[in-house]
Design a protein around this motif. Structure first.
Motif, PDB file in Angstrom:
ATOM      1  N   ALA A  99      -2.715  -5.408   2.512  1.00 12.15           N
ATOM      2  CA  ALA A  99      -1.346  -4.890   2.455  1.00 12.15           C
ATOM      3  C   ALA A  99      -0.466  -5.535   3.521  1.00 12.15           C
ATOM      4  O   ALA A  99      -0.850  -5.656   4.681  1.00 12.15           O
ATOM      5  N   VAL A 158       3.387  -0.843   4.335  1.00 15.25           N
ATOM      6  CA  VAL A 158       2.917   0.491   3.959  1.00 15.25           C
ATOM      7  C   VAL A 158       4.119   1.326   3.542  1.00 15.25           C
ATOM      8  O   VAL A 158       5.080   1.498   4.308  1.00 15.25           O
ATOM      9  N   ALA A 177       0.856  -1.195   0.000  1.00 15.51           N
ATOM     10  CA  ALA A 177       0.000   0.000   0.000  1.00 15.51           C
ATOM     11  C   ALA A 177       0.885   1.236   0.000  1.00 15.51           C
ATOM     12  O   ALA A 177       1.984   1.221   0.572  1.00 15.51           O
ATOM     13  N   ALA A 199      -6.019   0.177   3.102  1.00 15.19           N
ATOM     14  CA  ALA A 199      -4.788  -0.588   2.951  1.00 15.19           C
ATOM     15  C   ALA A 199      -4.920  -1.953   3.629  1.00 15.19           C
ATOM     16  O   ALA A 199      -4.537  -2.985   3.058  1.00 15.19           O
ATOM     17  N   ALA A 223      -3.492  -0.627  -2.562  1.00 14.33           N
ATOM     18  CA  ALA A 223      -4.162   0.625  -2.199  1.00 14.33           C
ATOM     19  C   ALA A 223      -3.188   1.771  -2.402  1.00 14.33           C
ATOM     20  O   ALA A 223      -2.001   1.641  -2.087  1.00 14.33           O
TER      21      ALA A 223
END
Length: 379
Positions: free
Chosen positions: A218, A221, A166, A213, A195
């Protein structure tokens, strides 16, 4: 006749001692202040070092500082004031990509060199290039986002072997251009983010973005933003009881991310040109000088301070080589520096050419990690 000669010689001495005025433009207040203040203070240390040894061309360097507040419109005002009122021969700074892109065109038009020493947007040094522009007056001593995004993706996808990624990026030029660099780097690995979320400066609730996310599955990040909002991402993940690695651009090393995120920021990783570690005599001396001068233990943004420090030495070397403060001659000298310079980031050996104004190359950048409230070299 003798009196006239004495008067002429005194005037010549006065002219020779006239300070060389250099602008320093950055955000010294607001959310970007840790990088702006650290950059400015690193610049001041370099100027003090140079002036203590006689200055450049027998003249002291004089800084003209202006707070651009990380605002594009304010940056434009500052640029015009430094050029037209203060008559600076060069400017160092620009911490924010948007401010740089809005403001540096005035320096380009005036043929006055700019040393971007913090802002990292990939397009910054390519704003004024062939075929439209014969010569480019914009230089850089920070790791551009093409370098950083490739390193972030390599860390997430190759080293940590995540396939569901994400991206959370702020809505500024910096965040959105960085997001595009991340997407290109991911595409080169055959990966499409699960995302891609945007947030605004001063946002304090990242729940909606983080939920998308998380719901997308995910495993990591990736971030492009600055300290305060990055801390909200880390703290938001804690509120959702969702802990995945956080890997992003260099501002994850900012003091206001580390302090505001606390334990939730532990383990965050980011590209760094400089880590506060005195592992060479030059770095040790720089860190100790900064700590003594500004009465701090941890430099608020060590990267910004180091890049600011080195930018002044590169600029001073160019003025010395040019034998002049004329902008055209200084630019030509920067593009053909014949003096090898030991900086705190690296030893610079012909760092620029006419067509390459990026002093920092990929092999000069490492991955840092937040550990116990500091940034250390990632293991």
């Amino acid at each position: 006749m003798a009196a006239a000669l004495v008067g002429w010689s005194l005037a010549a001495v006065a002219t020779a001692a006239e300070p060389i005025k250099i602008g320093v433009s950055g955000p010294f207040t607001g959310g970007s202040a840790p990088m702006g203040v650290s950059m400015r203070d690193g610049v001041k240390l370099a100027v003090a070092d140079i002036n203590a040894k006689g200055g450049v061309l027998g003249r002291p360097l004089q800084l003209v500082e202006r707070d651009d507040e990380a605002k594009n419109e304010r940056g434009v005002q500052v640029a015009q004031e430094l050029i037209n009122k203060e008559n600076v021969v060069a400017t160092v700074g620009f911490n924010n990509t948007g401010v740089a892109l809005a403001s540096q065109r005035f320096y380009q038009a005036a043929k006055i060199p700019v040393m971007n020493n913090v802002a990292t947007g990939s397009v910054i040094t390519r704003q004024f290039v062939l075929p439209e522009y014969k010569d480019n007056y914009i230089f850089r001593t920070s790791a551009n986002d093409a370098i950083q995004s490739a390193m972030i993706v390599n860390e997430a996808v190759v080293r940590q072997k995540h396939t569901k990624v994400a991206i959370l990026a702020d809505s500024t030029n910096y965040g959105q251009l960085g997001k595009e660099d991340l997407e290109r780097a991911l595409a080169a690995k055959g990966i499409k983010p699960v995302a891609v979320e945007k947030y605004n400066l001063k946002d304090v609730d990242m729940t909606a973005q983080l939920l998308k996310a998380k719901q997308g599955g995910a495993e990591v990040v990736l971030t492009y933003g600055i300290g305060p909002e990055l801390a909200q991402i880390a703290n938001g993940m804690e509120k959702l009881n969702w802990k995945v690695p956080m890997i992003g651009s260099w501002p994850l090393s900012m003091g206001n991310f580390i302090d505001n995120a606390g334990k939730n920021g532990e383990g965050a990783r980011m590209p760094q040109t400089f880590i506060q570690d005195g592992n060479t005599p030059k770095r040790k001396a720089f860190i100790e000088a900064y700590q003594k001068a500004y009465k701090v233990d941890r430099i608020p943004s060590a990267v910004s301070a180091a890049q600011g420090y080195d930018s002044i030495f590169l600029l001073a070397a160019a003025i010395k080589q040019a034998g002049s403060t004329d902008g055209v001659k200084v630019r030509e000298a920067l593009e053909n520096l014949n003096e090898k310079l030991e900086g705190v980031i690296t030893t610079y050996n012909r760092p620029y050419t006419h067509d390459d104004h990026e002093a920092i190359k990929p092999n000069m950048v490492v991955i840092g990690e937040v550990k116990n409230g500091r940034v250390v070299l990632a293991k």
